[in-house]
Motif scaffolding. Structure first.
Motif, mmCIF file in Angstrom:
data_model
loop_
_atom_site.group_PDB
_atom_site.id
_atom_site.type_symbol
_atom_site.label_atom_id
_atom_site.label_comp_id
_atom_site.label_asym_id
_atom_site.label_seq_id
_atom_site.Cartn_x
_atom_site.Cartn_y
_atom_site.Cartn_z
ATOM 1 N N VAL A 1 0.854 -1.188 0.000
ATOM 2 C CA VAL A 1 0.000 0.000 0.000
ATOM 3 C C VAL A 1 0.887 1.234 0.000
ATOM 4 C CG1 VAL A 1 -1.790 1.264 1.230
ATOM 5 C CG2 VAL A 1 -1.808 -1.235 1.242
ATOM 6 N N GLU A 2 0.567 2.183 -0.857
ATOM 7 C CA GLU A 2 1.329 3.427 -0.918
ATOM 8 C C GLU A 2 0.979 4.313 0.280
ATOM 9 O OE1 GLU A 2 1.978 7.270 -3.920
ATOM 10 O OE2 GLU A 2 0.500 5.694 -4.356
ATOM 11 N N ALA A 3 1.988 4.890 0.911
ATOM 12 C CA ALA A 3 1.787 5.768 2.056
ATOM 13 C C ALA A 3 2.870 6.826 2.047
ATOM 14 C CB ALA A 3 1.841 4.982 3.370
ATOM 15 N N PRO A 4 2.558 8.069 2.452
ATOM 16 C CA PRO A 4 3.592 9.115 2.482
ATOM 17 C C PRO A 4 4.650 8.808 3.526
ATOM 18 C CG PRO A 4 1.586 9.875 3.526
ATOM 19 C CD PRO A 4 1.258 8.567 2.891
ATOM 20 N N ALA A 5 5.900 9.114 3.216
ATOM 21 C CA ALA A 5 6.997 8.862 4.135
ATOM 22 C C ALA A 5 6.954 9.860 5.273
ATOM 23 C CB ALA A 5 8.330 8.965 3.402
ATOM 24 N N ALA A 6 7.137 9.376 6.481
ATOM 25 C CA ALA A 6 7.125 10.258 7.653
ATOM 26 C C ALA A 6 8.417 11.048 7.706
ATOM 27 C CB ALA A 6 6.966 9.434 8.931
ATOM 28 N N ALA A 7 8.305 12.328 8.047
ATOM 29 C CA ALA A 7 9.486 13.189 8.152
ATOM 30 C C ALA A 7 10.332 12.752 9.341
ATOM 31 C CB ALA A 7 9.058 14.644 8.315
ATOM 32 N N SER A 8 11.635 12.649 9.105
ATOM 33 C CA SER A 8 12.517 12.228 10.187
ATOM 34 C C SER A 8 12.719 13.352 11.170
ATOM 35 C CB SER A 8 13.872 11.810 9.604
ATOM 36 O OG SER A 8 14.457 12.894 8.903
ATOM 37 N N PRO A 9 12.782 13.072 12.460
ATOM 38 C CA PRO A 9 12.983 14.129 13.445
ATOM 39 C C PRO A 9 14.356 14.750 13.297
ATOM 40 C CG PRO A 9 13.129 11.972 14.478
ATOM 41 C CD PRO A 9 12.668 11.732 13.078
ATOM 42 N N ALA A 10 14.477 16.011 13.741
ATOM 43 C CA ALA A 10 15.746 16.727 13.615
ATOM 44 C C ALA A 10 16.806 16.122 14.509
ATOM 45 C CB ALA A 10 15.536 18.212 13.947
ATOM 46 N N HIS A 11 16.440 15.613 15.665
ATOM 47 C CA HIS A 11 17.394 15.026 16.603
ATOM 48 C C HIS A 11 16.939 13.614 16.934
ATOM 49 C CE1 HIS A 11 19.247 18.974 17.192
ATOM 50 N NE2 HIS A 11 18.033 19.441 17.282
ATOM 51 N N LYS A 12 17.801 12.667 16.702
ATOM 52 C CA LYS A 12 17.473 11.292 17.019
ATOM 53 C C LYS A 12 18.073 10.917 18.357
ATOM 54 C CE LYS A 12 17.186 9.792 12.201
ATOM 55 N NZ LYS A 12 17.650 8.839 11.200
ATOM 56 N N GLY A 13 17.531 9.874 18.940
ATOM 57 C CA GLY A 13 18.033 9.420 20.231
ATOM 58 C C GLY A 13 17.040 9.721 21.321
#
Length: 432
Positions: free
Chosen positions: A14-26
């Motif tokens: 199923v096609e779905a929009p990619a979620a925006a990655s957070p600016a800071h990971k962890g």
């Protein structure tokens, strides 16, 4: 892709929009830009409003346009929405305006501007329907006012629906609201209406905006009425009257002089009502025609007045005052194309109906203001002193009010007649 490379199943991708990655990971949580503020620390000083070059428009907005506000202007096709929205920048050359047209080309807007006249040196026209491009140009130009004509023609890329759909209108309105609040640029939206008279699109559109103004009146007539339905910065029951001319919408500062009777004296079936709409009081003519039912079944027709309330008033006349109108056609019309919701019009409606039924003319210097109850009593109306003052200013010599109105009757400029119920009104008004 037909087969999933992970589970080897077919037609499950199923096609779905990619979620925006957070600016800071962890595990570190990003601090939000906004913080809660104590109510006592919020600056409550009055904010300077923007004048739009029209006393009537400024008054209906509550004193002018608030910076960062979102205003929705609705009305029937051809009633004057685009005319009014273009008149504002032409008559306010000090405002740097971005006029976004999704329905007309730049040349068509220029032709209308030439007809309206005014100073167009500080107005920029942008024919575009993609909202992303509109907001990009607006952030680059940073205007002092932005007009969107119309919100139903705008669309957001990435939303899988056509322009004017519920999803598109919600997304467009939300982005424009965010732009207005962030940049403090006021935005005027022009909205279409449905055949039922409601603004097209989801009801959430009216909840999102700060102000909702709606045109009333027939677009074939000369007069236009703008009513404030919602206003977070002012009164919600304001009314402004305009006259459509070859050079645009002209203000009508004194509508009473245009709505009072303009015919010879001695005509039956007419009565003048002292109306109060918002903070404005004016007088207008109520016209009624009572005739024998030609087809056996009596007809009830009302223009500018609730036909259900007309049926109620006719039932009161028959049950409480003994007038048998069930076998007669009754037609009612509010002069000037107005839509009346003030219950103070009840007394004038009854007077006009009885005048037509008796073929007895009411003097042209007599007016009415009173609400009629189901038991036939005449109830008082709000701010009766303002209604009486407006009637006296226009030269009326007599006004009928409820007995329970707390107003002095010993005035020198106008005679105040108080009546308690419908039978007493008939006896006082139609007795020789």
């Amino acid at each position: 892709m037909g087969q999933c490379p992970a589970c080897k199943e077919w037609n499950t991708v199923v096609e779905a929009p990619a979620a925006a990655s957070p600016a800071h990971k962890g595990s570190v949580t990003q601090t939000p830009a906004n913080r809660p503020v104590a109510l006592k620390d919020v600056d409550s000083s009055a904010e300077a409003r923007i004048s739009l070059g029209s006393a009537e428009v400024d008054r209906i907005l509550g004193g002018g346009l608030v910076p960062g506000s979102l205003v929705l202007l609705g009305g029937e096709p051809g009633i004057g929405k685009s005319t009014l929205s273009l008149q504002i920048p032409l008559r306010c050359p000090q405002l740097r305006t971005l006029y976004v047209s999704g329905e007309e080309s730049e040349r068509q807007v220029k032709m209308r501007a030439d007809r309206l006249g005014g100073d167009a040196s500080n107005c920029t026209i942008y024919a575009e329907t993609l909202l992303d491009n509109v907001l990009e140009q607006a952030r680059t130009m940073m205007p002092q006012l932005m007009v969107i004509d119309s919100v139903q023609t705008m669309y957001v890329e990435g939303v899988e629906s056509t322009a004017g759909s519920v999803t598109q209108i919600k997304e467009v309105a939300a982005r424009l609201l965010r732009f207005a609040k962030e940049t403090r640029v006021p935005v005027i939206l022009i909205g279409h209406i449905t055949k039922d008279g409601y603004i097209a699109g989801p009801k959430i559109l009216e909840h999102i905006v700060d102000v909702v103004l709606q045109f009333e009146g027939e677009n074939r007539g000369a007069y236009r009425v703008i009513r404030s339905i919602k206003n977070r910065f002012g009164s919600t029951s304001e009314l402004a009257v305009f006259e459509m001319s070859g050079s645009g919408l002209q203000e009508v500062s004194n509508p009473s002089e245009l709505l009072v009777p303009m015919h010879e004296q001695g005509l039956s079936g007419t009565a003048v009502c002292a109306l109060l709409d918002g903070n404005r009081s004016f007088l207008f003519e109520v016209q009624a025609l009572v005739s024998s039912a030609a087809y056996g079944t009596a007809q009830r027709s009302a223009t500018g007045f609730d036909v259900r309330r007309l049926n109620m008033l006719l039932a009161v006349l028959e049950r409480r005052a003994g007038f048998h109108l069930s076998a007669k056609d009754v037609f009612l019309n509010m002069a000037g194309g107005l839509k009346i919701t003030d219950p103070a019009c009840d007394l004038a409606v009854i007077a006009a109906v009885l005048s037509s039924n008796f073929d007895f003319s009411i003097p042209s210097d007599v007016c009415f203001a009173g609400e009629v109850g189901l038991s036939g009593e005449i109830r008082p109306v709000s701010q009766a002193d303002r209604r009486v003052g407006e009637a006296a200013r226009l030269g009326f010599k007599k006004i009928y009010l409820s007995t329970y109105c707390s107003i002095e009757t010993d005035r020198q400029d106008i005679r105040v007649v108080k009546v308690a119920d419908v039978p007493s009104l008939v006896k006082t008004l139609f007795s020789k």
